[in-house]
Design a protein around this motif. Structure first.
Motif, PDB file in Angstrom:
ATOM      1  N   VAL A 113       0.837  -1.192   0.000  1.00  0.00           N
ATOM      2  CA  VAL A 113       0.000   0.000   0.000  1.00  0.00           C
ATOM      3  C   VAL A 113       0.879   1.252   0.000  1.00  0.00           C
ATOM      4  CG1 VAL A 113      -0.188  -0.013   2.524  1.00  0.00           C
ATOM      5  CG2 VAL A 113      -1.885   1.212   1.164  1.00  0.00           C
TER       6      VAL A 113
ATOM      7  N   LEU B 282      -7.676   5.073   0.183  1.00  0.00           N
ATOM      8  CA  LEU B 282      -8.106   3.924  -0.610  1.00  0.00           C
ATOM      9  C   LEU B 282      -7.463   3.876  -1.986  1.00  0.00           C
ATOM     10  CD1 LEU B 282     -11.943   3.996   0.168  1.00  0.00           C
ATOM     11  CD2 LEU B 282     -10.325   2.251   0.937  1.00  0.00           C
TER      12      LEU B 282
ATOM     13  N   TYR C  88      -4.499   4.108  -3.106  1.00  0.00           N
ATOM     14  CA  TYR C  88      -3.171   3.536  -3.324  1.00  0.00           C
ATOM     15  C   TYR C  88      -2.990   2.170  -2.668  1.00  0.00           C
ATOM     16  CZ  TYR C  88      -2.720   8.424  -4.565  1.00  0.00           C
ATOM     17  OH  TYR C  88      -2.926   9.652  -5.110  1.00  0.00           O
ATOM     18  N   HIS C  89      -4.070   1.395  -2.616  1.00  0.00           N
ATOM     19  CA  HIS C  89      -3.956   0.025  -2.130  1.00  0.00           C
ATOM     20  C   HIS C  89      -3.098  -0.795  -3.096  1.00  0.00           C
ATOM     21  CE1 HIS C  89      -7.529  -0.337   0.906  1.00  0.00           C
ATOM     22  NE2 HIS C  89      -6.666   0.601   1.217  1.00  0.00           N
ATOM     23  N   SER C  90      -2.460  -1.835  -2.565  1.00  0.00           N
ATOM     24  CA  SER C  90      -1.478  -2.591  -3.342  1.00  0.00           C
ATOM     25  C   SER C  90      -2.051  -3.198  -4.622  1.00  0.00           C
ATOM     26  CB  SER C  90      -0.867  -3.691  -2.486  1.00  0.00           C
ATOM     27  OG  SER C  90      -1.855  -4.638  -2.081  1.00  0.00           O
ATOM     28  N   GLU C  91      -3.295  -3.709  -4.565  1.00  0.00           N
ATOM     29  CA  GLU C  91      -3.854  -4.327  -5.766  1.00  0.00           C
ATOM     30  C   GLU C  91      -4.129  -3.297  -6.859  1.00  0.00           C
ATOM     31  OE1 GLU C  91      -4.927  -4.263  -2.547  1.00  0.00           O
ATOM     32  OE2 GLU C  91      -6.820  -5.370  -2.507  1.00  0.00           O
ATOM     33  N   LYS C  92      -4.445  -2.062  -6.469  1.00  0.00           N
ATOM     34  CA  LYS C  92      -4.666  -1.020  -7.469  1.00  0.00           C
ATOM     35  C   LYS C  92      -3.356  -0.600  -8.120  1.00  0.00           C
ATOM     36  CE  LYS C  92      -8.827   0.751  -5.231  1.00  0.00           C
ATOM     37  NZ  LYS C  92      -9.403   1.813  -4.382  1.00  0.00           N
TER      38      LYS C  92
ATOM     39  N   LYS D 171      -2.799 -11.813  -4.103  1.00  0.00           N
ATOM     40  CA  LYS D 171      -2.610 -11.071  -2.862  1.00  0.00           C
ATOM     41  C   LYS D 171      -2.560 -12.037  -1.692  1.00  0.00           C
ATOM     42  CE  LYS D 171      -4.293  -7.107  -0.241  1.00  0.00           C
ATOM     43  NZ  LYS D 171      -5.273  -6.014  -0.133  1.00  0.00           N
TER      44      LYS D 171
ATOM     45  N   CYS E 137      -9.946  -6.024  -0.015  1.00  0.00           N
ATOM     46  CA  CYS E 137     -10.893  -5.183   0.728  1.00  0.00           C
ATOM     47  C   CYS E 137     -12.122  -4.893  -0.133  1.00  0.00           C
ATOM     48  CB  CYS E 137     -10.226  -3.879   1.185  1.00  0.00           C
ATOM     49  SG  CYS E 137     -10.116  -2.601  -0.075  1.00  0.00           S
TER      50      CYS E 137
ATOM     51  N   CYS F   8     -11.568  -2.228  -3.047  1.00  0.00           N
ATOM     52  CA  CYS F   8     -10.846  -2.720  -4.221  1.00  0.00           C
ATOM     53  C   CYS F   8     -11.710  -3.708  -5.001  1.00  0.00           C
ATOM     54  CB  CYS F   8      -9.527  -3.369  -3.801  1.00  0.00           C
ATOM     55  SG  CYS F   8      -8.291  -2.182  -3.238  1.00  0.00           S
TER      56      CYS F   8
END
Length: 234
Positions: free
Chosen positions: A147, A194, A196-200, A220, A225, A228
């Motif tokens: 993140v 929200l 800059y979450h890792s999956e985005k 992941k 979440c 996402c």
């Protein structure tokens, strides 16, 4: 059973679970009970899920209680969550995931003081939960994102793409699921957290690194979440 749990097929799940012993003379293991607790919990049948845990023929592992604690988090059952967390700590006093889930249950209910206390106890005990990260493979190389990650060599292009992507999905109807941010901050700050979450970040990198239309496969280590999950639908 796991498939029934994720698909919400409660009746089918019960059918397969019962038929194991009745029709095939297969005794359910702890793992099978875990699936059923998860299935009942996801369906909001928390009373039935807890009853099942108490009636497992062997001593339930902490992982079984964790399934029920996760359900308490989903459905906002604070009282039951407190009890379940105590059961977990009796088995595994330094279970970091249980501390985080209990803290999140409090935070989701606006009980910020209690959430802070849990985090404080977690820190004193030295319990640390593995941080969430997302991975994507491009040209036979795995790229890992956390993140707010700024360590990638293409970070500028990734963040530029993500900003454009966020604007596009907002125009298409996306609304940030701010309840996914369990922090006592303003709504605007929650929305920004929200983005800059890792999956985005992994998704943005995949889009700038592959030809248009090529499917992206992102993995992941934690559950995605709700925000996402909503954003990827656009």
């Amino acid at each position: 059973l796991s498939g029934c749990s994720h698909a919400g097929l409660l009746d089918d799940g019960w059918h397969y679970f019962v038929s194991m012993n009745r029709d095939y003379d297969i005794l359910p293991t702890v793992e099978h009970f875990m699936c059923m607790v998860d299935l009942l919990g996801r369906a909001g049948k928390l009373d039935e899920a807890e009853h099942l845990v108490h009636n497992i023929p062997v001593e339930p592992y902490a992982a079984v209680w964790m399934c029920l604690l996760g359900a308490c988090r989903i459905h906002g059952d604070v009282k039951r969550g407190m009890h379940v967390a105590e059961c977990i700590f009796e088995l595994e006093p330094e279970n970091a995931a249980a501390f985080v889930l209990l803290s999140n249950i409090y935070a989701a209910s606006g009980m910020w003081d209690e959430a802070t206390k849990v985090r404080r106890v977690m820190k004193v005990k030295g319990s640390r939960k593995m941080p969430g990260h997302s991975c994507i493979e491009v040209k036979r190389r795995v790229h890992e994102f956390f993140v707010g990650d700024t360590s990638h060599p293409q970070k500028k292009a990734i963040y530029t793409k993500l900003q454009r992507l966020t604007m596009q999905i907002q125009e298409a109807g996306y609304i940030p699921v701010t309840r996914a941010v369990l922090c006592d901050v303003e709504e605007l700050t929650k929305e920004q957290m929200l983005y800059y979450h890792s999956e985005k970040l992994a998704m943005a990198f995949g889009l700038i690194s592959t030809p248009p239309g090529r499917p992206l496969s992102i993995t992941k280590n934690l559950r995605v979440c709700s925000d996402c999950h909503s954003a990827t639908k656009f």
